[in-house]
Design a protein around this motif. Structure first.
Motif, PDB file in Angstrom:
ATOM      1  N   VAL A 195       0.764  -1.016  -0.065  1.00 19.59           N
ATOM      2  CA  VAL A 195       0.241   0.096  -0.104  1.00 19.59           C
ATOM      3  C   VAL A 195       1.041   1.080   0.230  1.00 19.59           C
ATOM      4  O   VAL A 195       1.984   1.227   0.530  1.00 19.59           O
ATOM      5  CB  VAL A 195      -0.857  -0.423   1.206  1.00 19.59           C
ATOM      6  CG1 VAL A 195      -2.042  -1.006   1.005  1.00 19.59           C
ATOM      7  CG2 VAL A 195      -0.499   0.244   2.503  1.00 19.59           C
ATOM      8  N   GLU A 196       0.845   2.260  -0.456  1.00 16.45           N
ATOM      9  CA  GLU A 196       1.259   3.429  -0.947  1.00 16.45           C
ATOM     10  C   GLU A 196       1.489   3.657   1.026  1.00 16.45           C
ATOM     11  O   GLU A 196       0.494   3.352   2.320  1.00 16.45           O
ATOM     12  CB  GLU A 196       0.084   4.838  -0.597  1.00 16.45           C
ATOM     13  CG  GLU A 196      -0.322   5.056  -2.000  1.00 16.45           C
ATOM     14  CD  GLU A 196      -0.662   5.479  -2.762  1.00 16.45           C
ATOM     15  OE1 GLU A 196      -1.230   7.046  -2.104  1.00 16.45           O
ATOM     16  OE2 GLU A 196      -2.066   5.734  -4.532  1.00 16.45           O
ATOM     17  N   ALA A 197       2.725   4.165   0.768  1.00 18.89           N
ATOM     18  CA  ALA A 197       3.584   5.321   2.314  1.00 18.89           C
ATOM     19  C   ALA A 197       2.852   5.917   2.897  1.00 18.89           C
ATOM     20  O   ALA A 197       2.140   5.501   3.873  1.00 18.89           O
ATOM     21  CB  ALA A 197       4.776   5.646   2.422  1.00 18.89           C
TER      22      ALA A 197
END
Length: 59
Positions: free
Chosen positions: A4-6
């Motif tokens: 998942v995106e940071a």
């Protein structure tokens, strides 16, 4: 490549105990870092499934 995106990972928490989650790339899961919890939540098609009923209990 991250699961998942940071930025999203920074705001997500375990729905059961509200502890921080960490990625497990090999298992395609987000793992709760809470000492008493440790539930593993699946990531399906890049979307974290943060439902306690869908979580895997640690061995």
């Amino acid at each position: 490549m991250p699961l998942v995106e940071a930025g999203l990972l920074e705001i997500l928490v375990c729905p059961a105990c509200h502890a921080v989650l960490r990625e497990d790339d090999a298992a395609q899961e987000l793992i709760c870092t809470g000492p008493a919890c440790g539930l593993a939540y699946p990531v399906r098609d890049g979307i974290p499934v943060l439902l306690v009923d869908e979580a895997r209990t640690p061995a």
